[in-house]
Scaffold this active site. Structure first.
Site, PDB file in Angstrom:
ATOM      1  N   ASN A  43      21.341  11.194  26.557  1.00 12.39           N
ATOM      2  CA  ASN A  43      22.441  12.147  26.690  1.00 12.39           C
ATOM      3  C   ASN A  43      23.812  11.509  26.528  1.00 12.39           C
ATOM      4  OD1 ASN A  43      23.582  14.721  27.260  1.00 12.39           O
ATOM      5  ND2 ASN A  43      24.016  14.035  29.327  1.00 12.39           N
ATOM      6  N   TYR A  66      31.261  12.191  13.882  1.00  3.18           N
ATOM      7  CA  TYR A  66      30.457  12.732  14.977  1.00  3.18           C
ATOM      8  C   TYR A  66      29.208  13.424  14.422  1.00  3.18           C
ATOM      9  CZ  TYR A  66      29.085  15.603  18.952  1.00  3.18           C
ATOM     10  OH  TYR A  66      28.369  16.210  19.964  1.00  3.18           O
TER      11      TYR A  66
END
Length: 178
Positions: free
Chosen positions: A23, A88
């Site tokens: 995560n 990203y």
């Protein structure tokens, strides 16, 4: 997560891991011509390299025990073109590809590897106006709450998803399909 020695230490200190949720993530949205080398490197270190080496250390131990679950956190940005997200999005696309590869590598040993691809989510690091603006572009016309993303992670890690591996679950209010 930028320090590979810390990632290695974390994997060594973890005992018998049944569920790994990759995560950790970072982002710096910038147009391609404005992206700095430092932020580029940091995003690839945190979003790709850290989960790669954490999974490389932990998943074989899961496999040796006969099973486990790895849940990667991707992004809808890996599946649609959005200005200012080039680096990203590339990191999250890499993680999406790794999810499929790891499912193929570790699945025969009982380790399931899946990915949750969140859409705009209201978190401590995302201002509400940003989450709401992107959320308005989804079919549900709103941003997600963290617990909605967590519910998908819990499902994938649970026995209820025992026949699911290599999957990407979009939790994006329908944004990537329309």
């Amino acid at each position: 997560m930028t320090d590979l020695a810390s990632v290695r230490r974390l994997s060594e200190e973890a005992a018998a891991v049944d569920i790994l949720v990759d995560n950790a993530g970072t982002y710096e949205f910038a147009m391609t011509a404005d992206q700095t080398v430092a932020s580029y490197d940091e995003m690839f270190q945190v979003n790709v390299r850290a989960p790669y080496f954490l999974t490389a250390a932990i998943a074989p131990r899961m496999a040796a025990r006969g099973g486990g679950s790895v849940v990667n956190i991707g992004s809808m940005a890996a599946h649609i073109g959005m200005a200012s997200t080039s680096v990203y999005a590339a990191t999250k696309a890499a993680l999406t590809s790794l999810t499929r590869t790891w499912a193929a590598e570790f699945g025969p040993s009982g380790v399931r590897v899946n990915l949750v691809a969140p859409g705009p989510t209201l978190t401590a690091s995302v201002p509400e106006e940003n989450a709401s603006a992107v959320g308005a572009t989804t079919l549900l016309h709103r941003h997600a709450l963290p617990q909605e993303i967590a519910a998908a992670v819990v499902f994938l890690a649970s026995p209820q998803a025992s026949y699911l591996t290599g999957a990407t679950i979009p939790v994006d209010g329908g944004r990537t399909i329309a």
